[in-house]
Scaffold this motif. Structure first.
Motif, PDB file in Angstrom:
ATOM      1  N   GLN A 112       3.971  10.107  -7.177  1.00 21.06           N
ATOM      2  CA  GLN A 112       4.978  10.410  -8.183  1.00 21.06           C
ATOM      3  C   GLN A 112       4.342  10.516  -9.564  1.00 21.06           C
ATOM      4  O   GLN A 112       4.730  11.333 -10.386  1.00 21.06           O
ATOM      5  CB  GLN A 112       6.076   9.360  -8.199  1.00 21.06           C
ATOM      6  CG  GLN A 112       6.960   9.398  -6.960  1.00 21.06           C
ATOM      7  CD  GLN A 112       7.984   8.267  -6.941  1.00 21.06           C
ATOM      8  OE1 GLN A 112       7.979   7.401  -7.810  1.00 21.06           O
ATOM      9  NE2 GLN A 112       8.832   8.264  -5.929  1.00 21.06           N
ATOM     10  N   GLY A 113       3.325   9.691  -9.857  1.00 22.90           N
ATOM     11  CA  GLY A 113       2.676   9.701 -11.152  1.00 22.90           C
ATOM     12  C   GLY A 113       1.799  10.937 -11.359  1.00 22.90           C
ATOM     13  O   GLY A 113       1.583  11.352 -12.472  1.00 22.90           O
ATOM     14  N   SER A 114       1.333  11.545 -10.278  1.00 24.54           N
ATOM     15  CA  SER A 114       0.449  12.699 -10.410  1.00 24.54           C
ATOM     16  C   SER A 114       1.234  14.003 -10.533  1.00 24.54           C
ATOM     17  O   SER A 114       0.671  15.022 -10.883  1.00 24.54           O
ATOM     18  CB  SER A 114      -0.520  12.784  -9.226  1.00 24.54           C
ATOM     19  OG  SER A 114       0.200  13.010  -8.031  1.00 24.54           O
ATOM     20  N   GLN A 115       2.521  13.981 -10.262  1.00 21.97           N
ATOM     21  CA  GLN A 115       3.354  15.186 -10.390  1.00 21.97           C
ATOM     22  C   GLN A 115       3.722  15.370 -11.852  1.00 21.97           C
ATOM     23  O   GLN A 115       4.002  14.418 -12.570  1.00 21.97           O
ATOM     24  CB  GLN A 115       4.628  15.068  -9.556  1.00 21.97           C
ATOM     25  CG  GLN A 115       4.375  15.030  -8.049  1.00 21.97           C
ATOM     26  CD  GLN A 115       5.673  14.864  -7.279  1.00 21.97           C
ATOM     27  OE1 GLN A 115       6.717  14.606  -7.828  1.00 21.97           O
ATOM     28  NE2 GLN A 115       5.560  15.009  -5.953  1.00 21.97           N
ATOM     29  N   PRO A 116       3.719  16.612 -12.299  1.00 21.68           N
ATOM     30  CA  PRO A 116       4.096  16.854 -13.703  1.00 21.68           C
ATOM     31  C   PRO A 116       5.575  16.565 -13.912  1.00 21.68           C
ATOM     32  O   PRO A 116       6.400  16.779 -13.023  1.00 21.68           O
ATOM     33  CB  PRO A 116       3.807  18.343 -13.909  1.00 21.68           C
ATOM     34  CG  PRO A 116       3.706  18.934 -12.553  1.00 21.68           C
ATOM     35  CD  PRO A 116       3.355  17.822 -11.612  1.00 21.68           C
ATOM     36  N   PRO A 117       5.937  16.052 -15.066  1.00 20.06           N
ATOM     37  CA  PRO A 117       7.359  15.770 -15.330  1.00 20.06           C
ATOM     38  C   PRO A 117       8.160  17.053 -15.376  1.00 20.06           C
ATOM     39  O   PRO A 117       7.679  18.100 -15.798  1.00 20.06           O
ATOM     40  CB  PRO A 117       7.355  15.075 -16.699  1.00 20.06           C
ATOM     41  CG  PRO A 117       5.999  15.274 -17.264  1.00 20.06           C
ATOM     42  CD  PRO A 117       5.085  15.692 -16.166  1.00 20.06           C
ATOM     43  N   VAL A 118       9.381  16.973 -14.940  1.00 19.31           N
ATOM     44  CA  VAL A 118      10.254  18.156 -14.882  1.00 19.31           C
ATOM     45  C   VAL A 118      11.062  18.301 -16.128  1.00 19.31           C
ATOM     46  O   VAL A 118      11.520  17.499 -16.781  1.00 19.31           O
ATOM     47  CB  VAL A 118      11.184  18.086 -13.649  1.00 19.31           C
ATOM     48  CG1 VAL A 118      12.096  19.278 -13.583  1.00 19.31           C
ATOM     49  CG2 VAL A 118      10.393  17.900 -12.408  1.00 19.31           C
ATOM     50  N   GLU A 154       0.833  -1.201   0.000  1.00 18.64           N
ATOM     51  CA  GLU A 154       0.000   0.000   0.000  1.00 18.64           C
ATOM     52  C   GLU A 154       0.871   1.256   0.000  1.00 18.64           C
ATOM     53  O   GLU A 154       0.572   2.232  -0.698  1.00 18.64           O
ATOM     54  CB  GLU A 154      -0.937  -0.003   1.213  1.00 18.64           C
ATOM     55  CG  GLU A 154      -2.045  -1.019   1.123  1.00 18.64           C
ATOM     56  CD  GLU A 154      -2.836  -1.137   2.416  1.00 18.64           C
ATOM     57  OE1 GLU A 154      -2.544  -0.383   3.379  1.00 18.64           O
ATOM     58  OE2 GLU A 154      -3.738  -1.993   2.470  1.00 18.64           O
ATOM     59  N   GLN A 155       1.930   1.219   0.764  1.00 13.68           N
ATOM     60  CA  GLN A 155       2.828   2.378   0.841  1.00 13.68           C
ATOM     61  C   GLN A 155       3.503   2.608  -0.516  1.00 13.68           C
ATOM     62  O   GLN A 155       3.614   3.745  -0.984  1.00 13.68           O
ATOM     63  CB  GLN A 155       3.881   2.154   1.929  1.00 13.68           C
ATOM     64  CG  GLN A 155       4.669   3.391   2.292  1.00 13.68           C
ATOM     65  CD  GLN A 155       5.584   3.131   3.490  1.00 13.68           C
ATOM     66  OE1 GLN A 155       5.956   1.988   3.749  1.00 13.68           O
ATOM     67  NE2 GLN A 155       5.936   4.175   4.203  1.00 13.68           N
ATOM     68  N   GLN A 156       3.924   1.533  -1.175  1.00 12.59           N
ATOM     69  CA  GLN A 156       4.555   1.668  -2.491  1.00 12.59           C
ATOM     70  C   GLN A 156       3.550   2.180  -3.514  1.00 12.59           C
ATOM     71  O   GLN A 156       3.883   2.988  -4.373  1.00 12.59           O
ATOM     72  CB  GLN A 156       5.144   0.328  -2.940  1.00 12.59           C
ATOM     73  CG  GLN A 156       6.391  -0.071  -2.175  1.00 12.59           C
ATOM     74  CD  GLN A 156       6.874  -1.471  -2.534  1.00 12.59           C
ATOM     75  OE1 GLN A 156       6.200  -2.208  -3.252  1.00 12.59           O
ATOM     76  NE2 GLN A 156       8.047  -1.840  -2.021  1.00 12.59           N
ATOM     77  N   ASN A 157       2.304   1.713  -3.432  1.00 12.73           N
ATOM     78  CA  ASN A 157       1.268   2.177  -4.352  1.00 12.73           C
ATOM     79  C   ASN A 157       0.986   3.662  -4.150  1.00 12.73           C
ATOM     80  O   ASN A 157       0.780   4.404  -5.115  1.00 12.73           O
ATOM     81  CB  ASN A 157      -0.022   1.366  -4.184  1.00 12.73           C
ATOM     82  CG  ASN A 157       0.105  -0.031  -4.740  1.00 12.73           C
ATOM     83  OD1 ASN A 157       0.992  -0.322  -5.529  1.00 12.73           O
ATOM     84  ND2 ASN A 157      -0.774  -0.911  -4.305  1.00 12.73           N
ATOM     85  N   MET A 158       0.960   4.096  -2.890  1.00 17.23           N
ATOM     86  CA  MET A 158       0.739   5.516  -2.607  1.00 17.23           C
ATOM     87  C   MET A 158       1.889   6.357  -3.157  1.00 17.23           C
ATOM     88  O   MET A 158       1.667   7.405  -3.761  1.00 17.23           O
ATOM     89  CB  MET A 158       0.598   5.750  -1.099  1.00 17.23           C
ATOM     90  CG  MET A 158      -0.695   5.327  -0.521  1.00 17.23           C
ATOM     91  SD  MET A 158      -0.693   5.749   1.218  1.00 17.23           S
ATOM     92  CE  MET A 158      -2.375   5.449   1.627  1.00 17.23           C
TER      93      MET A 158
END
Length: 94
Positions: free
Chosen positions: A88-94, A79-83
């Motif tokens: 990380q997936g919801s942050q826009p790429p830099v 669960e922690q890894q999924n969170m």
């Protein structure tokens, strides 16, 4: 009194044998002592089996509890890894 396999020697007597008793179905003191000895041996074996069973039951309960704890830890890690992956997936790429 015991035979080679630990079994008490019980003389085999039938009707019409050389028994001192009038009827062939009655047992003498030796036969009762042999039966009593066999019952004591059986009781001792059953007590030993019961002790082993209790020990195995306690070991299995301990193993089940250990497996339950390990499974919960893996679920929490998953669960922690999924969170973390979701954040990380919801942050826009830099």
């Amino acid at each position: 009194m015991s035979g080679p396999n630990g079994e008490p020697h019980v003389p085999v007597g039938g009707a019409g044998g050389d028994d001192d008793d009038d009827d062939g179905d009655s047992f003498g003191e030796e036969e009762y002592a042999a039966i009593n000895s066999m019952l004591d041996q059986i009781n001792s074996c059953l007590d030993h089996l019961e002790e082993k069973n209790d020990y195995l039951h306690a070991c299995l309960k301990e193993l089940l509890e250990s497996n339950r704890q390990t499974r919960l830890e893996f679920q929490q890690q998953s669960e922690q890894q999924n969170m973390e992956a979701g954040v990380q997936g919801s942050q826009p790429p830099v």
